[in-house]
Design an enzyme around this catalytic site. Sequence first.
Site, PDB file in Angstrom:
ATOM      1  N   LYS A   1     -28.028 -19.680 -90.504  1.00 40.01           N
ATOM      2  CA  LYS A   1     -27.803 -21.016 -89.948  1.00 40.01           C
ATOM      3  C   LYS A   1     -26.359 -21.214 -89.501  1.00 40.01           C
ATOM      4  O   LYS A   1     -25.430 -21.008 -90.269  1.00 40.01           O
ATOM      5  CB  LYS A   1     -28.112 -22.059 -91.015  1.00 40.01           C
ATOM      6  CG  LYS A   1     -29.574 -22.258 -91.280  1.00 40.01           C
ATOM      7  CD  LYS A   1     -29.701 -23.289 -92.366  1.00 40.01           C
ATOM      8  CE  LYS A   1     -31.047 -23.992 -92.350  1.00 40.01           C
ATOM      9  NZ  LYS A   1     -31.056 -25.048 -93.387  1.00 40.01           N
TER      10      LYS A   1
ATOM     11  N   GLY B   1     -23.532 -13.603-100.183  1.00 40.00           N
ATOM     12  CA  GLY B   1     -24.547 -12.972-101.025  1.00 40.00           C
ATOM     13  C   GLY B   1     -25.421 -12.011-100.249  1.00 40.00           C
ATOM     14  O   GLY B   1     -25.655 -10.871-100.676  1.00 40.00           O
TER      15      GLY B   1
ATOM     16  N   GLY C   1     -20.628 -18.521-101.424  1.00 41.22           N
ATOM     17  CA  GLY C   1     -20.196 -19.886-101.140  1.00 41.22           C
ATOM     18  C   GLY C   1     -18.731 -20.098-101.506  1.00 41.22           C
ATOM     19  O   GLY C   1     -17.976 -20.728-100.767  1.00 41.22           O
TER      20      GLY C   1
HETATM   21  P1  ADP Z   1     -24.630 -14.609 -96.464  1.00 35.23           P
HETATM   22  O1  ADP Z   1     -25.458 -14.838 -97.701  1.00 35.23           O
HETATM   23  O2  ADP Z   1     -24.080 -13.224 -96.410  1.00 35.23           O
HETATM   24  O3  ADP Z   1     -23.601 -15.675 -96.290  1.00 35.23           O
HETATM   25  P2  ADP Z   1     -26.559 -15.959 -94.811  1.00 35.23           P
HETATM   26  O4  ADP Z   1     -27.187 -16.513 -96.048  1.00 35.23           O
HETATM   27  O5  ADP Z   1     -25.849 -16.873 -93.932  1.00 35.23           O
HETATM   28  O6  ADP Z   1     -25.610 -14.718 -95.201  1.00 35.23           O
HETATM   29  O7  ADP Z   1     -27.672 -15.283 -93.898  1.00 35.23           O
HETATM   30  C1  ADP Z   1     -28.418 -14.177 -94.308  1.00 35.23           C
HETATM   31  C2  ADP Z   1     -29.759 -14.156 -93.618  1.00 35.23           C
HETATM   32  O8  ADP Z   1     -29.642 -14.299 -92.223  1.00 35.23           O
HETATM   33  C3  ADP Z   1     -30.478 -12.859 -93.880  1.00 35.23           C
HETATM   34  O9  ADP Z   1     -31.536 -13.085 -94.774  1.00 35.23           O
HETATM   35  C4  ADP Z   1     -30.952 -12.438 -92.481  1.00 35.23           C
HETATM   36  O10 ADP Z   1     -32.298 -12.017 -92.475  1.00 35.23           O
HETATM   37  C5  ADP Z   1     -30.791 -13.706 -91.678  1.00 35.23           C
HETATM   38  N1  ADP Z   1     -30.678 -13.421 -90.238  1.00 35.23           N
HETATM   39  C6  ADP Z   1     -29.844 -12.575 -89.614  1.00 35.23           C
HETATM   40  N2  ADP Z   1     -30.099 -12.531 -88.287  1.00 35.23           N
HETATM   41  C7  ADP Z   1     -31.133 -13.370 -88.058  1.00 35.23           C
HETATM   42  C8  ADP Z   1     -31.875 -13.743 -86.897  1.00 35.23           C
HETATM   43  N3  ADP Z   1     -31.603 -13.234 -85.700  1.00 35.23           N
HETATM   44  N4  ADP Z   1     -32.885 -14.637 -87.051  1.00 35.23           N
HETATM   45  C9  ADP Z   1     -33.171 -15.142 -88.272  1.00 35.23           C
HETATM   46  N5  ADP Z   1     -32.526 -14.825 -89.402  1.00 35.23           N
HETATM   47  C10 ADP Z   1     -31.506 -13.957 -89.313  1.00 35.23           C
HETATM   48 MG    MG Z   2     -27.062 -16.216 -98.114  1.00 39.46          MG
END
Ligand code: ADP
Ligand code: MG
Length: 425
Positions: free
Chosen positions: A227, A380, A404
């Site tokens: 997001k 994460g 976070g």
């Molecule tokens: P982090 O935990 O490292 O901060 P986020 O929680 O923001 O990362 O996002 C991780 C998720 O984003 C993963 O589960 C991944 O599948 C998803 N993601 C990555 N690219 C896409 C995409 N093109 N469409 C939908 N989801 C996506």
């Molecule tokens: Mg995440």
Amino acid sequence: MNRAEDLEVAGRTVLVRADLNVPLAIGAGLRAMGPGGSPPGQESAPPDQHRITDDTRIRASLPTIRDLLARGAGVIVCAHLGRPKGDDYDARAAGGPSLAPVAGRLAELLGQPVALAADVAGESARTIAATMGAGEVALLENVRFEPAETSKDDEVRGELAARLAALADAYVGDGFGAMHRKHASVYDTPRLLPHAAGQLVLAEVGVLRQLTTSPARPYVVVLGGAKVSDKLAVIGNLVGKADRLLIGGGMAYTFLAAQGHRIGDSLFQADQIGQVTAVLADAAKAGVDLVLPVDHVVADRFAADAQPELVPGPDIPDGKMGLDIGPATSELFARKLADAKTVFWNGPPGVFEFPAFAAGTRAVAGAISAVTGLTVVGGGDSAAAVRHLNLPAGAFTHISTGGGASLEYLEGRDLPGLAALEDGT
Ligand code: ADP
Ligand code: MG
């Protein structure tokens, strides 16, 4: 900030707030449950069926605990796990998740017994604390069984903090992943005892400070994930600091849409268009190189067995959704990373959990690991991607245990847990 290693602890009992929020799977072959993301209805499985799928956070907590034990302290560990639900203590404790599997794993890793209190700061915890000797370890039950832990009311949190503080002679804050929470065990308890920061917190803060104060340049930030709304604050702050911003993952489509590209059925947050447009303008004004995907791997549905298709340009046709960056984007990102001296990576550039859509994440991770300089992975799911893809963990300077918390630090916000450790002596 006082260091735990400088605390006088021989013969004393030390309360260590750790981050032991590990992902659990319930029984064999059942759906995995992420930290805090427990699917409803599954928390009531008996504790002996909970299996820890990744013990990184437990391992990261060991140096501080071992140091305190070696110096003759009795150690009481306090931590949360998942998101217990219910209006009162009894409902939450009945629903779980219990820290029992974590106590078991901690005992294995420490090579000594770990007594698990039957409650957080009640009869059982008090008995254990009163009878505890030097070199012994105990774990309190899931601190989020206590609704007061996360209360917005200072007095309500204060009452729990007083009960926790009464268990020990000193407090060590080492749960970096919870430092951005104004919770009783993180924010209020340290004020009631002599306190210091543990080794994990000091290491995390040391690295994040390097990113925020005079990073070696070029400083390249790679952002992805689901997001865009989760990351706008950090992007806003990084626009003034980084030399290049490489944006992939689900959040890239709102940026592409803001530029007038077609994005098909890709992840899109229409309500964020205004802010995204402002970020694009700020980046242009600051002379920051903001790089978006130039090609995509798409499918007609969000599923592991969906048929991957390459879209060779930035526009995605109707009926298709972008699930990974394409090979030209991977190459472009790799070129933008090649001469970097500092890299911060948060958020996978594709749905790496589906093997057909993991190539972009693998390529970006590979390009970052080839950088000589400071390379930091925060988040994460990004840390999970590094493990999932079997990339060598040593390929990065630092993989943060706190998603976070590290993002909020980079946003320039004060973390309540750190502020509490800095206060007083
Ligand atoms: P982090 O935990 O490292 O901060 P986020 O929680 O923001 O990362 O996002 C991780 C998720 O984003 C993963 O589960 C991944 O599948 C998803 N993601 C990555 N690219 C896409 C995409 N093109 N469409 C939908 N989801 C996506
Ligand atoms: Mg995440």
